[in-house]
Motif scaffolding. Structure first.
Motif, PDB file in Angstrom:
ATOM      1  N   TRP A 119     -17.601 -76.199  68.537  1.00 20.33           N
ATOM      2  CA  TRP A 119     -17.840 -77.020  68.616  1.00 20.33           C
ATOM      3  C   TRP A 119     -16.743 -77.860  67.650  1.00 20.33           C
ATOM      4  CZ3 TRP A 119     -17.744 -77.729  74.186  1.00 20.33           C
ATOM      5  CH2 TRP A 119     -16.957 -78.316  74.692  1.00 20.33           C
ATOM      6  N   GLY A 166     -15.293 -74.602  72.049  1.00 24.08           N
ATOM      7  CA  GLY A 166     -14.592 -75.313  72.044  1.00 24.08           C
ATOM      8  C   GLY A 166     -13.993 -76.633  71.070  1.00 24.08           C
ATOM      9  N   GLN A 190     -11.626 -79.801  70.291  1.00 19.39           N
ATOM     10  CA  GLN A 190     -10.549 -80.837  71.091  1.00 19.39           C
ATOM     11  C   GLN A 190      -9.956 -81.600  69.339  1.00 19.39           C
ATOM     12  OE1 GLN A 190     -14.692 -82.414  72.300  1.00 19.39           O
ATOM     13  NE2 GLN A 190     -12.917 -84.063  73.215  1.00 19.39           N
ATOM     14  N   GLN A 203     -16.391 -87.491  69.295  1.00 23.55           N
ATOM     15  CA  GLN A 203     -15.424 -86.543  70.480  1.00 23.55           C
ATOM     16  C   GLN A 203     -14.909 -87.960  71.419  1.00 23.55           C
ATOM     17  OE1 GLN A 203     -19.119 -84.158  71.553  1.00 23.55           O
ATOM     18  NE2 GLN A 203     -17.811 -82.339  72.254  1.00 23.55           N
ATOM     19  N   LEU A 254      -9.526 -86.174  72.603  1.00 21.61           N
ATOM     20  CA  LEU A 254      -8.531 -86.031  73.480  1.00 21.61           C
ATOM     21  C   LEU A 254     -10.187 -84.503  74.862  1.00 21.61           C
ATOM     22  CD1 LEU A 254      -5.215 -85.237  73.121  1.00 21.61           C
ATOM     23  CD2 LEU A 254      -5.624 -87.151  73.853  1.00 21.61           C
ATOM     24  N   SER A 255      -9.762 -84.406  75.386  1.00 22.72           N
ATOM     25  CA  SER A 255     -10.700 -83.776  76.180  1.00 22.72           C
ATOM     26  C   SER A 255     -10.202 -81.916  75.620  1.00 22.72           C
ATOM     27  CB  SER A 255     -10.526 -83.791  77.703  1.00 22.72           C
ATOM     28  OG  SER A 255      -9.127 -83.200  78.191  1.00 22.72           O
ATOM     29  N   VAL A 256     -10.939 -81.264  76.069  1.00 19.27           N
ATOM     30  CA  VAL A 256     -10.079 -80.077  75.319  1.00 19.27           C
ATOM     31  C   VAL A 256      -9.107 -79.858  76.276  1.00 19.27           C
ATOM     32  CG1 VAL A 256     -11.186 -77.214  75.654  1.00 19.27           C
ATOM     33  CG2 VAL A 256     -12.310 -78.867  74.722  1.00 19.27           C
ATOM     34  N   SER A 257      -8.718 -79.760  77.262  1.00 23.56           N
ATOM     35  CA  SER A 257      -7.688 -79.557  78.103  1.00 23.56           C
ATOM     36  C   SER A 257      -6.327 -80.359  77.463  1.00 23.56           C
ATOM     37  CB  SER A 257      -7.861 -79.721  79.753  1.00 23.56           C
ATOM     38  OG  SER A 257      -7.750 -80.932  80.003  1.00 23.56           O
ATOM     39  N   ASP A 258      -6.265 -81.515  77.200  1.00 23.53           N
ATOM     40  CA  ASP A 258      -5.745 -82.399  76.341  1.00 23.53           C
ATOM     41  C   ASP A 258      -5.428 -81.667  75.584  1.00 23.53           C
ATOM     42  OD1 ASP A 258      -5.838 -83.702  79.299  1.00 23.53           O
ATOM     43  OD2 ASP A 258      -6.183 -85.763  78.478  1.00 23.53           O
ATOM     44  N   SER A 259      -6.646 -81.761  74.736  1.00 25.92           N
ATOM     45  CA  SER A 259      -6.176 -81.293  73.808  1.00 25.92           C
ATOM     46  C   SER A 259      -4.947 -79.539  73.446  1.00 25.92           C
ATOM     47  CB  SER A 259      -7.526 -80.555  72.495  1.00 25.92           C
ATOM     48  OG  SER A 259      -8.212 -81.737  72.622  1.00 25.92           O
TER      49      SER A 259
END
Length: 285
Positions: free
Chosen positions: A174, A206, A208, A265, A269-274
């Motif tokens: 991550w 992951g 971010q 962390q 940004l979240s994973v999806s927003d990243s």
């Protein structure tokens, strides 16, 4: 293959814990070892300190057995486990085939057996997520390679490290990337952004992004890596300052960087927003 780096650190820690449990100082133990073995072993407090600090390349099984005698470790199975650990610690790591392309090999030796790796990167993409083209540009950019042969060897070595994702028990990786690392990717290296999106699809990876718009944050002073291992090995924090490598193992030091990581962390940004931000950056190129 077991990592000799991790075995070395484990053996050193166990020997240090045995001495501390005995209530003896390094000087006292060294004197006793010298008395029992004679002068030919060259026992001294500094030698024992090096053994306990993993500051050695090879260790003699006889030296380990001598310390076990002093600490009154008599169980045959336990003594045998220490000898086995010493033999594994003396083995040559796979990174030796790449010469000095991976430095001392200490970092990759730990990385290769970590069960979990968390990193914060301020200016570049983590080595485990780099494409060959990006790695070549980064390595060439530091001005430390002498010729094309050395450059190619260093790139190959960096790519070989990715075996941590394909081994039987792949690492959980991550990372939090500062947006500045993405902004430094030029059009000819846009494949690096595509690769980040590809790797981000893996269940054990992951990614971010920490936007520059967030302003000052807890880890602005530099990047760091937190590596965790299956028991009985303890977490290690890795810091790189220019050409210097630092390894932090004390519980309070590790906890401090775990808190730093939690802070960045939470700001990222979240994973999806990243993924959206990475796609936008890719589209802009």
């Amino acid at each position: 293959m077991a990592s000799p780096t991790l075995r070395r650190r484990r053996l050193s820690r166990l020997l240090r814990e045995l001495r501390e449990a005995s209530g003896s100082t390094a000087s006292k133990v060294a004197k006793e070892a010298k008395r029992r073995s004679g002068k030919h072993r060259g026992w001294s407090a500094s030698k024992l300190t090096r053994l306990e600090g993993a500051e050695w390349k090879r260790v003699q099984a006889d030296d380990v057995l001598m310390l076990l005698d002093i600490y009154e470790v008599t169980d045959p199975a336990e003594r045998s486990s220490y000898v086995t650990l010493a033999k594994e610690a003396n083995q040559q790591g796979w990174w030796a085939t790449f010469g000095d392309a991976l430095g001392s090999g200490q970092f990759v030796g730990l990385e290769s057996e970590a069960s979990s790796i968390r990193s914060y990167e301020s200016m570049s993409i983590p080595g485990l997520l780099q494409t060959p083209e990006y790695a070549r540009a980064v390595i060439a950019g530091n001005g430390m390679v002498s010729d094309e042969t050395e450059l190619a060897q260093r790139v190959d070595a960096r790519m070989f490290r990715k075996n941590v994702f394909t081994k039987m028990n792949p690492v959980t990786f991550w990372t939090v990337l500062d947006e500045a690392a993405l902004l430094r990717i030029t059009p000819e290296l846009k494949g690096q952004l595509e690769y980040l999106l590809e790797m981000g699809n893996r269940p054990n990876v992951g990614i971010q992004v920490l936007p520059m718009s967030r302003g000052p944050h807890a880890a602005m002073t530099g990047q760091f890596v937190i590596m965790e291992f299956p028991p009985p090995d303890l977490p290690v924090v890795y810091l790189e300052v220019m050409s210097e490598e630092l390894y932090l193992e004390k519980p309070q030091e590790v906890t401090r960087y775990q808190h730093f990581y939690d802070y960045v962390q939470a700001e990222a940004l979240s994973v999806s927003d990243s993924r959206v931000l990475i796609r936008d950056r890719l589209a802009s190129l």
